[in-house]
Motif scaffolding. Structure first.
Motif, PDB file in Angstrom:
ATOM      1  N   LYS A  52       0.860  -1.180   0.000  1.00  0.00           N
ATOM      2  CA  LYS A  52       0.000   0.000   0.000  1.00  0.00           C
ATOM      3  C   LYS A  52       0.899   1.233   0.000  1.00  0.00           C
ATOM      4  O   LYS A  52       1.608   1.487   0.979  1.00  0.00           O
ATOM      5  CB  LYS A  52      -0.915  -0.010   1.225  1.00  0.00           C
ATOM      6  N   GLY A  53       0.862   1.971  -1.119  1.00  0.00           N
ATOM      7  CA  GLY A  53       1.738   3.118  -1.261  1.00  0.00           C
ATOM      8  C   GLY A  53       3.020   2.773  -1.991  1.00  0.00           C
ATOM      9  O   GLY A  53       3.112   1.747  -2.676  1.00  0.00           O
ATOM     10  N   LYS A  54       4.031   3.610  -1.816  1.00  0.00           N
ATOM     11  CA  LYS A  54       5.330   3.420  -2.456  1.00  0.00           C
ATOM     12  C   LYS A  54       6.415   3.312  -1.391  1.00  0.00           C
ATOM     13  O   LYS A  54       6.201   3.740  -0.246  1.00  0.00           O
ATOM     14  CB  LYS A  54       5.621   4.594  -3.393  1.00  0.00           C
ATOM     15  N   PRO A  55       7.581   2.755  -1.735  1.00  0.00           N
ATOM     16  CA  PRO A  55       8.639   2.591  -0.725  1.00  0.00           C
ATOM     17  C   PRO A  55       8.994   3.884   0.002  1.00  0.00           C
ATOM     18  O   PRO A  55       9.277   3.856   1.206  1.00  0.00           O
ATOM     19  CB  PRO A  55       9.820   2.064  -1.546  1.00  0.00           C
ATOM     20  N   ASP A  56       8.977   5.021  -0.711  1.00  0.00           N
ATOM     21  CA  ASP A  56       9.321   6.279  -0.052  1.00  0.00           C
ATOM     22  C   ASP A  56       8.112   6.959   0.586  1.00  0.00           C
ATOM     23  O   ASP A  56       8.240   7.991   1.238  1.00  0.00           O
ATOM     24  CB  ASP A  56       9.992   7.240  -1.029  1.00  0.00           C
ATOM     25  N   PRO A  82       4.994   4.855   2.175  1.00  0.00           N
ATOM     26  CA  PRO A  82       4.056   3.758   2.454  1.00  0.00           C
ATOM     27  C   PRO A  82       2.761   4.288   3.055  1.00  0.00           C
ATOM     28  O   PRO A  82       2.765   5.282   3.780  1.00  0.00           O
ATOM     29  CB  PRO A  82       4.822   2.890   3.461  1.00  0.00           C
ATOM     30  N   LYS A  83       1.658   3.593   2.765  1.00  0.00           N
ATOM     31  CA  LYS A  83       0.350   4.012   3.261  1.00  0.00           C
ATOM     32  C   LYS A  83      -0.153   3.137   4.407  1.00  0.00           C
ATOM     33  O   LYS A  83      -1.308   3.269   4.821  1.00  0.00           O
ATOM     34  CB  LYS A  83      -0.660   3.989   2.097  1.00  0.00           C
ATOM     35  N   CYS A  84       0.665   2.219   4.886  1.00  0.00           N
ATOM     36  CA  CYS A  84       0.293   1.457   6.085  1.00  0.00           C
ATOM     37  C   CYS A  84       1.561   0.982   6.772  1.00  0.00           C
ATOM     38  O   CYS A  84       2.618   0.833   6.143  1.00  0.00           O
ATOM     39  CB  CYS A  84      -0.626   0.280   5.758  1.00  0.00           C
ATOM     40  N   GLY A  85       1.449   0.763   8.082  1.00  0.00           N
ATOM     41  CA  GLY A  85       2.626   0.388   8.861  1.00  0.00           C
ATOM     42  C   GLY A  85       3.212  -0.953   8.476  1.00  0.00           C
ATOM     43  O   GLY A  85       4.422  -1.164   8.556  1.00  0.00           O
ATOM     44  N   PHE A  86       2.361  -1.888   8.020  1.00  0.00           N
ATOM     45  CA  PHE A  86       2.852  -3.214   7.647  1.00  0.00           C
ATOM     46  C   PHE A  86       3.713  -3.127   6.381  1.00  0.00           C
ATOM     47  O   PHE A  86       4.766  -3.758   6.287  1.00  0.00           O
ATOM     48  CB  PHE A  86       1.673  -4.167   7.437  1.00  0.00           C
ATOM     49  N   SER A  87       3.265  -2.324   5.411  1.00  0.00           N
ATOM     50  CA  SER A  87       4.072  -2.117   4.203  1.00  0.00           C
ATOM     51  C   SER A  87       5.389  -1.424   4.560  1.00  0.00           C
ATOM     52  O   SER A  87       6.454  -1.785   4.056  1.00  0.00           O
ATOM     53  CB  SER A  87       3.288  -1.279   3.181  1.00  0.00           C
ATOM     54  N   GLN A  88       5.298  -0.436   5.449  1.00  0.00           N
ATOM     55  CA  GLN A  88       6.507   0.278   5.894  1.00  0.00           C
ATOM     56  C   GLN A  88       7.517  -0.707   6.483  1.00  0.00           C
ATOM     57  O   GLN A  88       8.723  -0.617   6.203  1.00  0.00           O
ATOM     58  CB  GLN A  88       6.124   1.314   6.939  1.00  0.00           C
ATOM     59  N   LYS A  89       7.031  -1.643   7.300  1.00  0.00           N
ATOM     60  CA  LYS A  89       7.940  -2.574   7.964  1.00  0.00           C
ATOM     61  C   LYS A  89       8.663  -3.456   6.968  1.00  0.00           C
ATOM     62  O   LYS A  89       9.880  -3.674   7.092  1.00  0.00           O
ATOM     63  CB  LYS A  89       7.161  -3.444   8.963  1.00  0.00           C
ATOM     64  N   VAL A  90       7.945  -3.976   5.961  1.00  0.00           N
ATOM     65  CA  VAL A  90       8.595  -4.844   4.975  1.00  0.00           C
ATOM     66  C   VAL A  90       9.612  -4.050   4.155  1.00  0.00           C
ATOM     67  O   VAL A  90      10.707  -4.547   3.855  1.00  0.00           O
ATOM     68  CB  VAL A  90       7.554  -5.520   4.062  1.00  0.00           C
ATOM     69  N   ASP A 138       2.032  -0.425  -6.160  1.00  0.00           N
ATOM     70  CA  ASP A 138       1.072   0.164  -5.240  1.00  0.00           C
ATOM     71  C   ASP A 138      -0.319  -0.391  -5.550  1.00  0.00           C
ATOM     72  O   ASP A 138      -0.961   0.010  -6.527  1.00  0.00           O
ATOM     73  CB  ASP A 138       1.084   1.686  -5.376  1.00  0.00           C
ATOM     74  N   ILE A 139      -0.803  -1.309  -4.702  1.00  0.00           N
ATOM     75  CA  ILE A 139      -2.096  -1.953  -4.980  1.00  0.00           C
ATOM     76  C   ILE A 139      -3.255  -0.985  -4.784  1.00  0.00           C
ATOM     77  O   ILE A 139      -4.376  -1.255  -5.238  1.00  0.00           O
ATOM     78  CB  ILE A 139      -2.283  -3.232  -4.123  1.00  0.00           C
ATOM     79  N   LEU A 140      -3.014   0.157  -4.130  1.00  0.00           N
ATOM     80  CA  LEU A 140      -4.069   1.158  -3.990  1.00  0.00           C
ATOM     81  C   LEU A 140      -4.357   1.878  -5.301  1.00  0.00           C
ATOM     82  O   LEU A 140      -5.409   2.504  -5.462  1.00  0.00           O
ATOM     83  CB  LEU A 140      -3.693   2.190  -2.918  1.00  0.00           C
ATOM     84  N   SER A 141      -3.415   1.751  -6.249  1.00  0.00           N
ATOM     85  CA  SER A 141      -3.579   2.457  -7.524  1.00  0.00           C
ATOM     86  C   SER A 141      -4.314   1.619  -8.561  1.00  0.00           C
ATOM     87  O   SER A 141      -4.630   2.113  -9.644  1.00  0.00           O
ATOM     88  CB  SER A 141      -2.196   2.839  -8.083  1.00  0.00           C
ATOM     89  N   ASP A 142      -4.585   0.349  -8.257  1.00  0.00           N
ATOM     90  CA  ASP A 142      -5.191  -0.535  -9.256  1.00  0.00           C
ATOM     91  C   ASP A 142      -6.043  -1.584  -8.543  1.00  0.00           C
ATOM     92  O   ASP A 142      -5.524  -2.574  -8.011  1.00  0.00           O
ATOM     93  CB  ASP A 142      -4.100  -1.210 -10.089  1.00  0.00           C
ATOM     94  N   GLU A 143      -7.349  -1.361  -8.512  1.00  0.00           N
ATOM     95  CA  GLU A 143      -8.253  -2.251  -7.789  1.00  0.00           C
ATOM     96  C   GLU A 143      -8.287  -3.645  -8.407  1.00  0.00           C
ATOM     97  O   GLU A 143      -8.451  -4.649  -7.690  1.00  0.00           O
ATOM     98  CB  GLU A 143      -9.659  -1.650  -7.768  1.00  0.00           C
ATOM     99  N   GLU A 144      -8.123  -3.754  -9.720  1.00  0.00           N
ATOM    100  CA  GLU A 144      -8.149  -5.061 -10.384  1.00  0.00           C
ATOM    101  C   GLU A 144      -6.987  -5.917  -9.897  1.00  0.00           C
ATOM    102  O   GLU A 144      -7.151  -7.102  -9.577  1.00  0.00           O
ATOM    103  CB  GLU A 144      -8.075  -4.892 -11.904  1.00  0.00           C
ATOM    104  N   VAL A 145      -5.804  -5.324  -9.836  1.00  0.00           N
ATOM    105  CA  VAL A 145      -4.637  -6.050  -9.332  1.00  0.00           C
ATOM    106  C   VAL A 145      -4.818  -6.359  -7.847  1.00  0.00           C
ATOM    107  O   VAL A 145      -4.529  -7.471  -7.383  1.00  0.00           O
ATOM    108  CB  VAL A 145      -3.339  -5.240  -9.561  1.00  0.00           C
ATOM    109  N   ARG A 146      -5.312  -5.399  -7.091  1.00  0.00           N
ATOM    110  CA  ARG A 146      -5.491  -5.578  -5.644  1.00  0.00           C
ATOM    111  C   ARG A 146      -6.367  -6.787  -5.324  1.00  0.00           C
ATOM    112  O   ARG A 146      -6.008  -7.621  -4.485  1.00  0.00           O
ATOM    113  CB  ARG A 146      -6.097  -4.310  -5.040  1.00  0.00           C
ATOM    114  N   GLN A 147      -7.514  -6.873  -5.986  1.00  0.00           N
ATOM    115  CA  GLN A 147      -8.431  -7.974  -5.715  1.00  0.00           C
ATOM    116  C   GLN A 147      -7.991  -9.271  -6.400  1.00  0.00           C
ATOM    117  O   GLN A 147      -8.107 -10.360  -5.834  1.00  0.00           O
ATOM    118  CB  GLN A 147      -9.855  -7.600  -6.168  1.00  0.00           C
ATOM    119  N   GLY A 148      -7.462  -9.140  -7.608  1.00  0.00           N
ATOM    120  CA  GLY A 148      -7.045 -10.324  -8.362  1.00  0.00           C
ATOM    121  C   GLY A 148      -5.903 -11.064  -7.715  1.00  0.00           C
ATOM    122  O   GLY A 148      -5.868 -12.301  -7.686  1.00  0.00           O
ATOM    123  N   LEU A 149      -4.935 -10.320  -7.177  1.00  0.00           N
ATOM    124  CA  LEU A 149      -3.762 -10.960  -6.575  1.00  0.00           C
ATOM    125  C   LEU A 149      -4.135 -11.744  -5.321  1.00  0.00           C
ATOM    126  O   LEU A 149      -3.509 -12.761  -5.010  1.00  0.00           O
ATOM    127  CB  LEU A 149      -2.687  -9.912  -6.256  1.00  0.00           C
TER     128      LEU A 149
END
Length: 492
Positions: free
Chosen positions: A305-309, A311-319, A334-345
């Motif tokens: 969620k978000g980009k490396p520089d 992040p839009k959530c703490g879990f993404s930040q940690k990884v 960034d799965i927030l930018s593409d709902e099809e990828v977000r749900q499909g993955l």
């Protein structure tokens, strides 16, 4: 307060509770995490036992500012606050430790009585207690007394029996044959391949009900567990011994087990999607092709969620932080930018949450697994085996572990759940002296366990190090403590 759990809506609201003067216990949770839901029930019952403390619930992904402030990287996660400061933290589904830390921070259940380890039985009903017992880690803790029926329920027994009998040779392991998540599982997989035996496997990390239930069903407390024609052969030590003596091959021949060059079929229960290859995903060929292209677009690929520089959530930040610490080059999406990828993955990977980390096209897991693998050294090992980073020698790894904290202790188990009396004595001695320390569970890594004996020329555990130098084992540490020299030795 009156013994209820309150959902925190803002950092301002939390700060007000923290500075109210009363003890505060925070539960960071996520709606997708089953362990969080079960632990929340325990949390609610404890709030009844300790009505003079604030029990606050924080949805970790929805309150990133609070999660970041409390360094939350995995759920369930608990912070225990007293006098405005964090006194303890707890990560994972460990009801014994939760109850006892609550008792430490909140005092006794009844005014006028001394603080003591909490008893979940005061408020919790039998259904909750069975859930807690199933969730409890294999830590041998006797601090929280929970009375439940022995053995898994009939429905679980039938499920376990079906899994055990799903293949003539069946291995319950951590990870998959292609990606084992512990050295013991890896060894048994290697042995079965050397025996050229076709076998099924089940990843017990993906299903806590199977993981805990099988321990009781088989009366065998650890994993991996190897079965032949429905009969338990044993764990890694027994499999190794039988393999080396030739007995394992004889057992397979006696039971009419076919040999083949192809081994390691993963087992999937009908309709569950757990433990192996899912049934048809139902995704379109176009979307499937796109997802596969994205997954393979970089040797290390992070869906976040978000980009490396940013992040839009703490879990993404940690990884992201972990990959940076491991000095790994990676790409992200960034799965927030593409709902099809977000749900499909989610469907494609059979993994319901984000972030998702892939290495050479293979799903490693989310933030919990990545963090656990980094702590155990397994992440670096996988990255090295895949050619992503240079391989460390075992000696290099041992040196890094020994110097990872000024005071470092190698024990059986964890500080909150020691697995032997000597380790428990050393932990208690260090805590009584007020010494901060790092620890490593040598039961979690056989390479470290055996390698450290040779490296230090010290054959037993625990082993205590100060600034990279071996101090000694339990006897020496207790002698230093009794002579009043332990703290000064570890602070020179």
């Amino acid at each position: 307060m009156g013994g209820s759990v309150k959902d925190v809506q803002s950092k301002k609201e939390l700060d007000s509770a923290v500075h109210s003067g009363a003890p505060v216990i925070l539960h960071f949770w996520a709606s997708w995490c089953e362990a969080s839901k079960h632990m929340d029930e325990v949390f609610a019952h404890l709030s009844t036992d300790f009505p003079h403390a604030h029990f606050l619930r924080v949805e970790a992904e929805e309150q990133p500012e609070i999660s970041e402030a409390y360094s939350v990287s995995a759920v369930p996660y608990f912070a225990f606050v007293k006098d405005g400061k964090v006194a303890y933290t707890l990560e994972g589904a460990d009801p014994s430790s939760l109850a006892n830390k609550v008792a430490r921070i909140a005092g006794s259940v009844r005014p006028g009585e001394p603080a003591a380890p909490a008893s979940l039985g005061m408020a919790a009903g039998p259904t909750i207690l069975e859930t807690v017992q199933a969730l409890a880690k294999e830590n041998g803790s006797s601090q929280v007394q929970i009375q439940v029926q022995n053995g898994p329920a009939d429905a679980l027994k039938r499920r376990l029996q079906q899994l055990i009998e799903s293949n003539p040779v069946m291995l319950f392991m951590k990870g998959s044959p292609e990606e084992p998540k512990c050295g013991f599982s890896q060894k048994v997989v290697d042995i079965l391949k050397e025996e050229k035996v076709k076998f099924g496997s089940f990843d017990i990390l993906l299903d806590n009900e199977v993981r805990e239930g099988l321990k009781k069903y088989s009366n065998w407390p650890t994993f991996p567990q190897l079965y032949c024609k429905g009969e338990l052969l044993g764990g890694s030590d027994i499999a190794i011994s039988m393999h080396e003596s030739g007995e394992l091959g004889e057992v397979f021949r006696d039971h009419g087990i076919d040999t083949t060059d192809s081994a390691g079929a993963k087992v999937t229960e009908a309709g569950s999607g757990k433990g192996g290859i899912s049934a048809s995903t139902g995704l379109s060929e176009t979307l499937t092709s796109r997802l596969e292209s994205l997954i393979h677009s970089s040797p290390v690929m992070l869906f976040m969620k978000g980009k490396p520089d940013e992040p839009k959530c703490g879990f993404s930040q940690k990884v992201v932080d972990i990959l940076v610490q491991e000095k790994v080059d990676f790409e992200s999406f960034d799965i927030l930018s593409d709902e099809e990828v977000r749900q499909g993955l989610k469907v494609y990977s059979n993994w319901s949450s984000y972030p998702q980390l892939y290495i050479k096209g293979e799903l490693i897991g989310g933030s919990d697994i990545v963090l656990e693998m980094q702590k155990s050294g397994e992440l670096k090992k996988v990255l090295a085996e895949k050619g992503i980073v240079p391989k460390d020698t075992l000696e290099d790894r041992l040196r890094k572990l020994i110097t990872s904290s000024p005071v470092m202790v190698f024990i059986k188990g964890t500080p909150d759940a020691p697995r032997c009396g000597f380790s428990s004595k050393v932990i208690n001695a260090l805590r009584e002296e007020g010494v901060s320390f790092g620890s490593f569970d040598i039961l979690s890594d056989e390479d470290v366990r055996q390698g450290l004996k040779v490296f230090s020329n010290w054959p037993t555990f625990p082993q205590l190090y100060y600034k990279g130098e071996l101090i000694g084992g339990c006897d020496i540490i207790m002698e230093l403590k009794n002579n009043g020299e332990l703290k000064s030795t570890l602070t020179e």
